[in-house]
Design a protein around this motif. Structure first.
Motif, mmCIF file in Angstrom:
data_model
loop_
_atom_site.group_PDB
_atom_site.id
_atom_site.type_symbol
_atom_site.label_atom_id
_atom_site.label_comp_id
_atom_site.label_asym_id
_atom_site.label_seq_id
_atom_site.Cartn_x
_atom_site.Cartn_y
_atom_site.Cartn_z
ATOM 1 N N GLY A 392 4.629 0.153 8.071
ATOM 2 C CA GLY A 392 3.799 -0.087 6.904
ATOM 3 C C GLY A 392 3.090 -1.433 7.010
ATOM 4 N N HIS A 393 1.965 -1.556 6.316
ATOM 5 C CA HIS A 393 1.186 -2.793 6.370
ATOM 6 C C HIS A 393 2.001 -3.963 5.831
ATOM 7 C CE1 HIS A 393 -2.390 -5.309 6.369
ATOM 8 N NE2 HIS A 393 -2.082 -5.696 5.150
ATOM 9 N N LYS A 394 2.270 -4.921 6.699
ATOM 10 C CA LYS A 394 3.069 -6.102 6.348
ATOM 11 C C LYS A 394 4.427 -5.706 5.769
ATOM 12 C CE LYS A 394 -0.882 -9.207 5.659
ATOM 13 N NZ LYS A 394 -1.558 -10.175 4.767
ATOM 14 N N GLY A 395 4.983 -4.600 6.293
ATOM 15 C CA GLY A 395 6.308 -4.155 5.872
ATOM 16 C C GLY A 395 6.329 -3.360 4.585
ATOM 17 N N SER A 396 5.179 -2.869 4.149
ATOM 18 C CA SER A 396 5.104 -2.108 2.890
ATOM 19 C C SER A 396 5.431 -0.640 3.171
ATOM 20 C CB SER A 396 3.711 -2.246 2.265
ATOM 21 O OG SER A 396 3.379 -3.604 2.080
ATOM 22 N N LYS A 397 6.620 -0.238 2.803
ATOM 23 C CA LYS A 397 7.085 1.126 3.040
ATOM 24 C C LYS A 397 7.292 1.838 1.708
ATOM 25 C CE LYS A 397 9.533 0.318 7.415
ATOM 26 N NZ LYS A 397 10.805 0.495 8.124
ATOM 27 N N PRO A 398 7.268 3.194 1.734
ATOM 28 C CA PRO A 398 7.087 4.063 2.895
ATOM 29 C C PRO A 398 5.611 4.286 3.220
ATOM 30 C CG PRO A 398 7.480 5.414 0.976
ATOM 31 C CD PRO A 398 7.591 3.984 0.510
ATOM 32 N N VAL A 399 5.341 4.689 4.469
ATOM 33 C CA VAL A 399 4.015 5.158 4.862
ATOM 34 C C VAL A 399 3.969 6.656 4.577
ATOM 35 C CG1 VAL A 399 2.450 5.546 6.797
ATOM 36 C CG2 VAL A 399 3.719 3.393 6.617
ATOM 37 N N ARG A 400 2.968 7.065 3.783
ATOM 38 C CA ARG A 400 2.882 8.468 3.371
ATOM 39 C C ARG A 400 1.605 9.116 3.883
ATOM 40 N NH1 ARG A 400 4.506 5.850 -1.565
ATOM 41 N NH2 ARG A 400 6.581 6.481 -2.284
ATOM 42 N N ILE A 401 1.711 10.394 4.239
ATOM 43 C CA ILE A 401 0.542 11.240 4.475
ATOM 44 C C ILE A 401 0.672 12.458 3.572
ATOM 45 C CG2 ILE A 401 0.102 10.455 6.822
ATOM 46 C CD1 ILE A 401 1.551 12.957 7.833
ATOM 47 N N GLY A 402 -0.479 13.053 3.216
ATOM 48 C CA GLY A 402 -0.445 14.093 2.192
ATOM 49 C C GLY A 402 -0.272 13.459 0.825
ATOM 50 N N ASN A 403 -0.315 14.258 -0.210
ATOM 51 C CA ASN A 403 -0.202 13.690 -1.558
ATOM 52 C C ASN A 403 0.457 14.690 -2.501
ATOM 53 O OD1 ASN A 403 -0.855 12.503 -4.223
ATOM 54 N ND2 ASN A 403 -2.077 11.088 -2.987
ATOM 55 N N GLY A 404 1.650 14.310 -2.978
ATOM 56 C CA GLY A 404 2.424 15.181 -3.849
ATOM 57 C C GLY A 404 1.833 15.379 -5.222
#
Length: 642
Positions: A392-404
């Motif tokens: 994740g950018h600068k440790g920003s988690k989670p990295v997501r794909i798609g959109n619930g």
């Protein structure tokens, strides 16, 4: 001066990027010359480069000096071609990046679109040592690949090399064309070397090339998906080094300086010709036109769909969890974006999007509703997946794909899609339902004020269209009665008598939400109405005093007071700030002080555009760009400048 660190460098800030695109996909280019985000061949395809989301293994394509330098970045005038300059006392190098487009009236106008990434490196003055690294990380850095360096049979230069990257689902090759603009200077030589980045987490070899370029020398790198026929590869590319097998498919164009120069000319002409269709002649013209060019980059030409942003999972707060994939077509965002473009004179894009919507209406849900978003191909499935292997950018988690949120009930979309009268009956039948709001909360449904206002808009516009066009309206009385009932209910249940402002929802009228700033913008009520001006004044207070405004920037709502089921912090929201500017402008017709406030607030907002005039989704209280970039929601508001 920046000190170069080759591969080992930290994250570049979200705002320190420019965007290039070809109406199929887009790429982020960092201010230090690296392709940090690029999905091939479409916006929602898996990424090949995503270093902005993982500095070690996300994948990148960098062109950077190996000595200390300062850097400048700009777009060519009235164009989406990006230029990055590296400067020091001994030399200046320009890197020109673009994804090709064919302009009308050029030799390439009738040929298929070339899905190429083109990077032209030219020494303007002196000399500069340059390091080129191409390190693809296929399928969001999940798939392995092989890499082979072979002779480029399409090059007119003998012994010219190219690199071939082969994964299970995608093949790319990297070629180069050399040139000299001065008679007494020879074209440079480029020698690719295999680069093992497995210790960084890469699942296949990269390639690198190091060279010192002199004034007048030019190298153009082209990364592309090659034709179906391809060069045979060695079984072990790391051991093989260079494969000299020479085989060229019949539909593979010769890579010449005339070809790449023609692509640059044609692409620049395409963007110049497009922006000339703008009807805008008011104040802040440069910012408005840059926003129009940015919005154009969000359109997926094959279907007419509009992505909310070409990026995914960039954080709304550094280290936070509000990281979403915006590479889909929201009804809301698309409608606002096309409204802005139409106001500027770009009607072709609106017509193409309406065809996209009409196709979706032919496949409505069983209850007569439509989804809040679709894929750019018109599909309904946007499964949300967390990519736990990316940092994740600068440790920003989670990295997501798609959109619930794709299956959310968000009733405001029927007001934003105001030209589709066929949906008014659904609104009349369902307006009492609670929903999950424009902000896509992830806990409980509520009677959100913004949603109710936009439901009122849906019916009101249906009635107006019927009257203006003399169209049949057999349920006119029912529509009229429902519209008025919604209005009365909002006034009774969304109004907080104690604090004298409209609230976020009927259930939580004590919580402020800047989405209610839309009221005078959609003619729900006059901006001079005391109930609205009281709400506006409350929003303009700082969060410490119960408001939503910090340093002339506006939050969506106070995340410490409103439970949205997501948690964590976020920045101020660009769209809400510009809604506030527009509301102040409307109220300024009756109160000159508010008009002065609107101008001041807008001028302040312009300071937060990045170095090439682009907006991120959000802005931190310290002025740092946050969220997905470039974001249509923010740029579309510039279409309302007068």
């Amino acid at each position: 001066m920046q000190t170069p660190s080759a591969f080992n460098r930290d994250y570049i800030a979200i705002a320190d990027h420019g965007l290039i695109g070809n109406l199929h996909t887009a790429a982020l280019v960092s201010i230090d010359g690296s392709i940090e985000s690029y999905c091939v061949p479409d916006f929602d395809s898996p990424s090949v480069f995503a270093r902005i989301l993982d500095k070690d293994k996300g994948g990148h394509f960098s062109i950077t000096p190996t000595v200390a330098f300062s850097t400048k970045q700009n777009y060519l005038p009235s164009s989406n071609i990006l230029q990055t300059k590296f400067l020091n006392e001994k030399g200046v190098v320009s890197v020109t990046d673009f994804l090709p487009r064919q302009a009308r009236g050029t030799a390439a106008s009738n040929k298929p679109l070339l899905h190429w990434l083109v990077r032209r490196v030219e020494v303007i003055r002196g000399r500069m040592p340059i390091l080129v690294q191409c390190a693809p990380a296929f399928n969001y850095a999940r798939s392995s690949h092989t890499t082979t360096i072979v002779e480029d049979s399409s090059s007119s230069v003998s012994q010219q090399q190219k690199a071939v990257f082969v994964s299970d689902a995608l093949t790319l090759d990297l070629r180069c064309v050399t040139d000299s603009l001065l008679e007494n200077v020879r074209p440079p030589e480029v020698n690719f070397q295999l680069l093992d980045l497995s210790t960084k987490g890469h699942k296949g070899p990269a390639v690198s090339a190091e060279m010192t370029l002199y004034e007048g020398q030019v190298v153009t790198f082209v990364l592309r998906s090659p034709p179906a026929e391809e060069v045979e590869q060695e079984a072990d590319p790391l051991a093989a080094g260079i494969n000299t097998t020479k085989s060229r498919p019949s539909n593979d164009p010769y890579m010449t300086k005339d070809l790449v120069n023609g692509l640059l000319f044609s692409t620049n002409k395409y963007w110049n010709d497009w922006i000339r269709n703008s009807h805008y002649s008011g104040s802040w013209k440069e910012a408005v036109h840059r926003s129009a060019l940015a919005l154009k980059l969000l359109i997926y030409e094959p279907t007419g769909a509009v992505v909310a942003s070409p990026t995914f999972s960039l954080p709304e707060y550094i280290g936070g969890t509000r990281n979403w994939d915006y590479r889909a077509s929201w009804i809301r965002d698309s409608s606002f974006t096309l409204y802005a473009l139409v106001r500027l004179g770009f009607t072709h894009e609106a017509n193409a999007y309406m065809e996209f919507i009409f196709e979706r209406l032919r496949n409505k849900n069983s209850d007569g509703s439509i989804q809040i978003m679709y894929t750019i191909h018109g599909k309904k499935d946007l499964e949300e997946i967390e990519l736990t292997h990316l940092d994740g950018h600068k440790g920003s988690k989670p990295v997501r794909i798609g959109n619930g949120a794709a299956d959310h009930l968000q009733l405001d979309i029927y007001g934003e899609l105001v030209l589709v009268r066929e949906l008014v009956d659904y609104v009349v039948a369902n307006w009492r339902q609670p929903d999950l709001s424009i902000w896509e909360v992830r806990n409980k449904k509520r009677q959100f004020t913004y949603s109710k206002v936009m439901l009122w808009v849906a019916i009101d516009r249906g009635l107006r269209i019927a009257d203006k066009r003399s169209l049949p309206c057999p349920k006119r009385n029912e529509w009229l009665a429902t519209r008025d009932e919604i209005y009365e209910e909002i006034m009774a249940k969304a109004w907080n008598k104690e604090h004298q402002h409209f609230g976020q929802s009927y259930e939580e009228a004590g919580i402020l939400d800047s989405a209610v700033l839309i009221m005078p913008l959609v003619f729900f009520m006059q901006a001079s109405d005391p109930r609205f001006t009281n709400t506006l004044k409350q929003i303009l207070k700082t969060p410490e005093r119960g408001g939503l405004t910090s340093n002339n920037l506006v939050f969506r709502y106070d995340v410490h007071k409103a439970d949205d089921g997501v948690g964590g912090e976020e920045g101020t929201f660009g769209l809400c700030t510009l809604w506030c500017v527009e509301a102040l402008t409307r109220a300024g017709k009756y109160d000159r002080g508010m008009l002065h406030k609107a101008v001041s607030m807008f001028e302040d907002f312009l300071l937060y555009l990045n170095h090439v005039g682009l907006c991120t989704e959000e802005i931190s209280e310290a002025g740092e760009g946050l969220g997905n970039a470039v974001q249509g929601f923010t740029h579309m508001m510039f279409g309302g400048c007068n």
